[in-house]
Design an enzyme around this catalytic site. Structure first.
Site, short mmCIF file in Angstrom:
data_model
loop_
_atom_site.label_atom_id
_atom_site.label_comp_id
_atom_site.label_asym_id
_atom_site.label_seq_id
_atom_site.Cartn_x
_atom_site.Cartn_y
_atom_site.Cartn_z
N HIS A 36 0.83 -1.21 0.00
CA HIS A 36 0.00 0.00 0.00
C HIS A 36 0.87 1.26 0.00
O HIS A 36 0.46 2.30 0.53
CB HIS A 36 -0.99 0.00 1.18
CG HIS A 36 -2.06 -1.05 1.01
ND1 HIS A 36 -3.17 -0.84 0.23
CD2 HIS A 36 -2.16 -2.31 1.48
CE1 HIS A 36 -3.93 -1.95 0.25
NE2 HIS A 36 -3.33 -2.86 1.00
N THR A 37 2.02 1.15 -0.57
CA THR A 37 2.90 2.32 -0.71
C THR A 37 2.92 2.82 -2.15
O THR A 37 3.26 3.97 -2.39
CB THR A 37 4.34 1.98 -0.29
OG1 THR A 37 4.69 0.72 -0.87
CG2 THR A 37 4.47 1.88 1.22
N ASP A 38 2.56 1.96 -3.12
CA ASP A 38 2.75 2.37 -4.52
C ASP A 38 1.89 3.58 -4.89
O ASP A 38 2.36 4.51 -5.54
CB ASP A 38 2.58 1.20 -5.52
CG ASP A 38 1.21 0.54 -5.53
OD1 ASP A 38 0.37 0.86 -4.66
OD2 ASP A 38 0.97 -0.29 -6.43
N GLY A 123 -7.65 -14.29 -7.51
CA GLY A 123 -8.21 -13.70 -6.29
C GLY A 123 -7.38 -14.01 -5.06
O GLY A 123 -7.88 -14.02 -3.95
N SER A 124 -6.09 -14.29 -5.25
CA SER A 124 -5.28 -14.68 -4.10
C SER A 124 -4.15 -13.69 -3.85
O SER A 124 -3.23 -13.98 -3.11
CB SER A 124 -4.70 -16.07 -4.34
OG SER A 124 -3.84 -16.00 -5.44
N GLY A 125 -4.22 -12.53 -4.51
CA GLY A 125 -3.20 -11.51 -4.24
C GLY A 125 -1.88 -11.78 -4.96
O GLY A 125 -0.84 -11.24 -4.57
N SER A 129 -4.67 -10.79 -12.57
CA SER A 129 -5.29 -9.82 -13.49
C SER A 129 -4.23 -8.93 -14.13
O SER A 129 -4.31 -8.64 -15.33
CB SER A 129 -6.38 -9.00 -12.80
OG SER A 129 -5.93 -8.56 -11.55
N ASP A 173 1.85 -4.01 -9.63
CA ASP A 173 1.62 -5.35 -10.18
C ASP A 173 1.95 -5.42 -11.67
O ASP A 173 2.62 -6.35 -12.14
CB ASP A 173 0.17 -5.78 -9.95
CG ASP A 173 -0.24 -5.64 -8.50
OD1 ASP A 173 0.66 -5.52 -7.65
OD2 ASP A 173 -1.45 -5.63 -8.22
N TYR A 223 -10.05 -1.00 -0.37
CA TYR A 223 -8.86 -0.47 -1.04
C TYR A 223 -9.08 1.01 -1.36
O TYR A 223 -8.24 1.87 -1.06
CB TYR A 223 -8.61 -1.26 -2.33
CG TYR A 223 -7.29 -0.97 -3.02
CD1 TYR A 223 -6.16 -1.71 -2.73
CD2 TYR A 223 -7.20 0.03 -3.98
CE1 TYR A 223 -4.95 -1.45 -3.38
CE2 TYR A 223 -6.00 0.29 -4.63
CZ TYR A 223 -4.88 -0.46 -4.32
OH TYR A 223 -3.70 -0.20 -4.97
C1 GLA Z 1 -2.89 -4.39 -5.09
C2 GLA Z 1 -2.69 -3.25 -6.09
C3 GLA Z 1 -1.26 -2.71 -6.02
C4 GLA Z 1 -0.86 -2.37 -4.58
C5 GLA Z 1 -1.19 -3.53 -3.64
C6 GLA Z 1 -0.96 -3.18 -2.20
O1 GLA Z 1 -2.12 -5.48 -5.46
O2 GLA Z 1 -2.97 -3.70 -7.40
O3 GLA Z 1 -1.14 -1.60 -6.86
O4 GLA Z 1 -1.45 -1.19 -4.16
O5 GLA Z 1 -2.53 -3.96 -3.78
O6 GLA Z 1 0.37 -2.98 -1.94
#
Ligand code: GLA
Length: 387
Positions: A36-38, A123-125, A129, A173, A223
């Site tokens: 959550h820094t981007d 959907g698993s981070g 996508s 991402d 988010y």
């Molecule tokens: C998701 C978003 C990224 C980033 C992360 C949290 O993956 O697509 O851009 O913000 O959450 O670090």
């Protein structure tokens, strides 16, 4: 699936148009640290993983697109100049979004057939996508001989997600899926969009990903809430301070502390996470350069605590996975990775203890949650490419 088999499947579905064709791949990612820094102009340190989406694509003479998802066993057709959001086939919107962004850049496209498959759990981070957007952007631009520099392509893929899919994600991402380098993590400065390679070829330690199997339900709305709270902090400091503040990147912990009483508890906590996380990313980069796994591990745990307590994007199952990991032999650090509210943890594990780690985590996690965690061991992989 290998290239030959995918080509075979392609030819089972589509007739040869005798126009240009190609096979492309783009990987998923795991973020080592910098969560959550981007979107706060900060630092992140992800690596591409050895799981990807592969796509076969061939141009058509008309303006039709025929897209076939092997994993959903579904064919979707549309006209390239009539792009509508598809509520039924969510996956096709990532493809349409990329086409839309290319057309906004005045690129003239012709129709094409494509087929794709992937092994990045959805959907698993782990950014399936982003991988789909990036592989689509690379495939279409390459076939049309449109030159797009790598960072520009990542930005285009991000815009596809922001504008067409309507998820306000940051750049991480798509960036790592396009620019990832084998055996390296990337330290990305999300303000300048420049990166530095951070070699990760440790003989003793490796990255192990644990999938909690909890679907990230709240993720989109929460988010966007987090983004708003960060912006509130920026607005506050932009007015208070006598210097240019455009993002949380511009603040330090002392300044935040000084104004704590004037901020709501929530906004304070969100800013505290982001500012401290940026520091941890830079410290983690140094730890990796120095091969200091103890320190790297501590930073991973600290990142998790901050995401859990200050940013409040963890969940019980992710906390449990981190807790269980911390009790295993040979583990230096663990934390949730990605947006949160489910998905995966990333763990730094001594290779000699990995088999034991996998077995213990699976059984203990199952005992407590009735969920079967999936565990993946991966080296840093290459970014998107033509196969
Ligand atoms: C998701 C978003 C990224 C980033 C992360 C949290 O993956 O697509 O851009 O913000 O959450 O670090």
């Amino acid at each position: 699936m290998n290239k030959e088999l995918l080509l075979k499947k392609y030819h089972n579905i589509f007739a040869d148009t005798s126009l240009d064709s190609g096979v492309y791949a783009a990987p998923g990612r795991v973020n080592l640290i910098g969560e959550h820094t981007d979107y706060n102009d900060g630092f992140v340190m992800p690596m591409a993983i050895e799981k990807d989406i592969k796509m076969v694509i061939q141009l058509r003479k008309d303006k039709k697109v025929k897209a076939y998802s092997l994993d959903y066993d579904k064919l979707v057709e549309f006209e390239i100049d009539n792009l509508l959001y598809d509520k039924e086939n969510i996956w096709v919107n990532y493809i349409k979004g990329v086409i839309d962004e290319l057309q906004k850049m005045d690129k003239k496209l012709q129709g094409f057939n494509l087929i794709f498959t992937g092994n990045i759990p959805q959907g698993s981070g782990l950014s399936s996508s982003a991988a789909l957007e990036v592989v689509t952007a690379l495939a279409i631009s390459d076939l049309h001989k449109i030159e797009i520099e790598a960072v520009e392509l990542a930005l285009l893929a991000q815009r596809a997600e922001n504008n067409f899919v309507n998820v306000q994600c940051g750049i991480m991402d798509q960036y790592i899926s396009r620019l990832g380098k084998k055996d390296n993590a990337l330290l990305i400065d999300c303000r300048t969009n420049e990166y530095q390679l951070v070699p990760f070829e440790n003989e003793e330690y490796q990255i192990v990903i644990c999938n909690s199997k909890v679907e990230r339900g709240l993720v989109d709305s929460e988010y966007n809430n987090r983004r708003k709270e960060c912006n509130q902090a920026v607005d506050f400091f932009a007015e208070k301070l006598d210097r240019n503040i455009t993002a949380l990147r511009d603040l330090d912990l002392d300044t935040l502390q000084k104004y704590r009483e004037e901020l709501s508890e929530t906004v304070y906590k969100r800013a505290h996470h982001v500012i401290s996380e940026n520091q941890r990313v830079l410290a983690a980069e140094e730890a990796l350069e120095e091969n200091d796994m103890d320190n790297l591990g501590k930073l991973l745990y600290a990142s998790h605590e901050s995401l859990r307590d200050d940013y409040e994007v963890s969940c019980e199952e992710l906390d449990l996975l981190v807790d269980l990991a911390s009790q295993q032999k040979g583990v230096k650090g663990a934390r949730m990775t990605g947006a949160g509210f489910g998905g995966c943890t990333v763990n730094l594990v001594n290779k000699a203890f990995t088999a034991d780690f996998v077995e213990k985590i699976k059984s203990k996690y199952y005992q407590k949650t009735n969920l079967k965690a999936d565990i993946y061991i991966t080296n840093p992989a290459s970014g998107a490419r033509k196969l």
